[in-house]
Motif scaffolding. Structure first.
Motif, mmCIF file in Angstrom:
data_model
loop_
_atom_site.group_PDB
_atom_site.id
_atom_site.type_symbol
_atom_site.label_atom_id
_atom_site.label_comp_id
_atom_site.label_asym_id
_atom_site.label_seq_id
_atom_site.Cartn_x
_atom_site.Cartn_y
_atom_site.Cartn_z
ATOM 1 N N THR A 1 0.823 -1.110 -0.018
ATOM 2 C CA THR A 1 0.130 0.101 -0.128
ATOM 3 C C THR A 1 0.832 1.112 0.082
ATOM 4 N N GLY A 2 2.386 1.224 0.201
ATOM 5 C CA GLY A 2 3.013 2.139 0.306
ATOM 6 C C GLY A 2 4.169 2.048 -0.211
ATOM 7 N N ASP A 3 5.187 3.038 -0.743
ATOM 8 C CA ASP A 3 6.500 2.876 -1.040
ATOM 9 C C ASP A 3 7.437 1.926 -0.373
ATOM 10 N N ARG A 4 7.363 2.143 1.143
ATOM 11 C CA ARG A 4 8.246 1.677 1.859
ATOM 12 C C ARG A 4 8.588 0.163 1.704
ATOM 13 N N GLU A 5 7.225 -0.610 1.317
ATOM 14 C CA GLU A 5 7.144 -2.157 1.128
ATOM 15 C C GLU A 5 6.926 -2.485 -0.250
ATOM 16 N N ALA A 6 7.217 -1.561 -0.812
ATOM 17 C CA ALA A 6 6.850 -1.872 -2.525
ATOM 18 C C ALA A 6 7.826 -2.252 -3.310
ATOM 19 N N MET A 7 7.685 -2.889 -4.503
ATOM 20 C CA MET A 7 8.793 -2.987 -5.433
ATOM 21 C C MET A 7 8.338 -2.392 -6.622
ATOM 22 N N GLU B 1 17.997 13.157 -10.357
ATOM 23 C CA GLU B 1 17.401 13.637 -9.179
ATOM 24 C C GLU B 1 16.148 13.011 -8.790
ATOM 25 N N ARG B 2 15.224 12.816 -9.824
ATOM 26 C CA ARG B 2 13.906 12.157 -9.607
ATOM 27 C C ARG B 2 14.083 10.753 -9.443
ATOM 28 N N TYR B 3 15.108 10.173 -10.175
ATOM 29 C CA TYR B 3 15.219 8.675 -9.948
ATOM 30 C C TYR B 3 16.110 8.378 -8.489
ATOM 31 N N GLY B 4 16.535 9.400 -8.188
ATOM 32 C CA GLY B 4 17.106 9.214 -6.833
ATOM 33 C C GLY B 4 16.145 9.191 -5.515
ATOM 34 N N ARG B 5 15.250 9.896 -5.910
ATOM 35 C CA ARG B 5 13.998 9.990 -4.945
ATOM 36 C C ARG B 5 13.223 8.720 -5.019
ATOM 37 N N LEU B 6 13.140 8.332 -6.184
ATOM 38 C CA LEU B 6 12.481 6.718 -6.275
ATOM 39 C C LEU B 6 13.375 5.686 -5.425
ATOM 40 N N LEU B 7 14.518 5.772 -5.457
ATOM 41 C CA LEU B 7 15.484 4.959 -5.044
ATOM 42 C C LEU B 7 15.490 4.916 -3.574
ATOM 43 N N ARG B 8 15.336 6.281 -2.814
ATOM 44 C CA ARG B 8 15.318 6.354 -1.603
ATOM 45 C C ARG B 8 14.032 5.964 -1.113
ATOM 46 N N SER B 9 12.739 6.286 -1.806
ATOM 47 C CA SER B 9 11.527 5.848 -1.295
ATOM 48 C C SER B 9 11.046 4.403 -1.358
ATOM 49 N N PHE B 10 11.367 3.940 -2.369
ATOM 50 C CA PHE B 10 10.692 2.431 -2.440
ATOM 51 C C PHE B 10 11.782 1.617 -1.963
ATOM 52 N N SER B 11 11.067 0.424 -1.336
ATOM 53 C CA SER B 11 12.012 -0.840 -0.664
ATOM 54 C C SER B 11 12.885 -1.146 -1.853
ATOM 55 N N THR B 12 12.401 -1.590 -3.009
ATOM 56 C CA THR B 12 13.244 -2.160 -4.198
ATOM 57 C C THR B 12 12.911 -1.440 -5.602
ATOM 58 N N VAL B 13 13.746 -0.988 -6.236
ATOM 59 C CA VAL B 13 13.681 -0.583 -7.637
ATOM 60 C C VAL B 13 14.557 -1.442 -8.430
ATOM 61 N N ARG B 14 13.711 -2.029 -9.729
ATOM 62 C CA ARG B 14 14.401 -2.897 -10.678
ATOM 63 C C ARG B 14 13.964 -2.465 -11.992
ATOM 64 N N LYS B 15 15.343 -2.364 -12.662
ATOM 65 C CA LYS B 15 15.044 -2.140 -14.219
ATOM 66 C C LYS B 15 15.206 -3.637 -15.020
ATOM 67 N N VAL B 16 14.082 -3.827 -15.326
ATOM 68 C CA VAL B 16 14.078 -5.589 -15.763
ATOM 69 C C VAL B 16 13.908 -5.583 -17.343
ATOM 70 N N GLY B 17 13.384 -4.440 -17.704
ATOM 71 C CA GLY B 17 13.466 -4.199 -19.519
ATOM 72 C C GLY B 17 12.516 -4.856 -20.457
ATOM 73 N N SER B 18 11.198 -5.050 -19.834
ATOM 74 C CA SER B 18 10.074 -5.466 -20.660
ATOM 75 C C SER B 18 8.801 -4.914 -20.146
ATOM 76 N N ALA B 19 8.456 -3.877 -20.874
ATOM 77 C CA ALA B 19 7.239 -3.045 -20.348
ATOM 78 C C ALA B 19 5.977 -4.045 -20.050
ATOM 79 N N ALA B 20 5.751 -4.823 -21.222
ATOM 80 C CA ALA B 20 4.519 -5.669 -21.085
ATOM 81 C C ALA B 20 4.609 -6.791 -19.971
ATOM 82 N N LEU B 21 5.845 -7.412 -19.728
ATOM 83 C CA LEU B 21 5.954 -8.246 -18.868
ATOM 84 C C LEU B 21 6.034 -7.610 -17.251
ATOM 85 N N LYS B 22 6.464 -6.347 -17.317
ATOM 86 C CA LYS B 22 6.531 -5.660 -16.176
ATOM 87 C C LYS B 22 4.866 -5.234 -15.753
ATOM 88 N N LEU B 23 4.106 -4.814 -16.608
ATOM 89 C CA LEU B 23 2.597 -4.799 -16.307
ATOM 90 C C LEU B 23 1.936 -6.211 -15.978
#
Length: 257
Positions: free
Chosen positions: A144-150, A170-192
């Motif tokens: 429900t919130g960033d701290r627990e979210a991937m 700078e914006r990417y840095g805010r995401l890294l600091r806010s979310f539990s985990t950020v992953r760059k996995v490379g397929s928009a369709a499979l991410k969705l």
């Protein structure tokens, strides 16, 4: 139009190329480029789209097809959006995170979508009435919130860094600091598809094409998640599981306008 027939057609077309993609996977195929060296394509992308188009043409004649490799052909109220390999860079290198994405829209409304992961043989399907993975219903629930979210996101891309790169970092840095985990996995369709299944909590992308996100957008919405952006127009998108507090999230500033 019969939505069941459209979904069956998308499924048949996606599965038709499964064997050839599995056979070619980790063969280190020759790679050429389109827009620039960050935008690869292989002979297997082109061959798979030819096969997919043949299935659609046979089962749903008199419709239009918008494909990543072959452009737009045909015309009519029924339009198919086809990405034969979404995640080509992963496929070419041997990283098992890529898929086939096929969606059908009637008069601008998405009515059927398939995201097929040929490595795992996972088939995600959706109509406006629901979403499924291998026939089992999906519910897009999770954090429900960033701290627990991937968060799954390819942001910032080289194009994002091309203009206003410091702001993007700078914006990417805010995401890294806010979310539990950020992953760059490379397929928009499979991410969705993973957000629709509740296996990840949010996804964000910039400059995506309809063939990248149309099927995935329908999956997320039909599974009870949220998809923001127009999946049938090139642009940014943001998706998250149902119940996620977007207003309190670092993603709030990324909502497509």
């Amino acid at each position: 139009m019969d939505v069941t027939h459209l979904l069956d057609t998308a499924s048949a077309a996606a599965r038709a190329v499964g064997p050839q993609l599995r056979a070619a996977f980790r063969s280190r195929p020759d790679v050429s480029t389109k827009r620039d060296f960050h935008d690869p394509v292989t002979e297997h992308d082109r061959a798979a789209e030819v096969s997919i188009r043949a299935v659609i043409d046979a089962r749903a004649p008199h419709s239009a097809i918008v494909g990543e490799e072959g452009g737009t052909t045909g015309s009519g109220d029924l339009v198919w959006y086809v990405d034969p390999i979404d995640g080509t860079a992963n496929f070419a290198a041997g990283l098992p995170f890529f898929c086939v994405s096929i969606a059908a829209a009637v008069r601008g409304e998405l009515v059927a979508g398939v995201v097929y992961d040929p490595v795992r043989d996972d088939e995600f399907t959706a109509t406006p009435d629901g979403a499924w993975c291998n026939g089992k219903p999906l519910r897009s629930t999770g954090a429900t919130g960033d701290r627990e979210a991937m968060l799954l996101s390819s942001y910032p891309t080289p194009l994002d860094l091309g203009t206003g790169g410091e702001l993007a970092l700078e914006r990417y840095g805010r995401l890294l600091r806010s979310f539990s985990t950020v992953r760059k996995v490379g397929s928009a369709a499979l991410k969705l598809a993973h957000v629709a299944a509740g296996w990840s909590d949010a996804a964000y992308g910039t400059g995506s094409n309809p063939w990248d996100v149309a099927a995935g957008a329908l999956l997320v919405r039909s599974a009870g998640g949220v998809y923001l952006g127009d999946p049938l127009v090139k642009g940014d998108y943001l998706a998250h599981v149902g119940g996620f507090d977007l207003e309190a999230s670092a993603l709030a500033e990324f909502v497509p306008r």
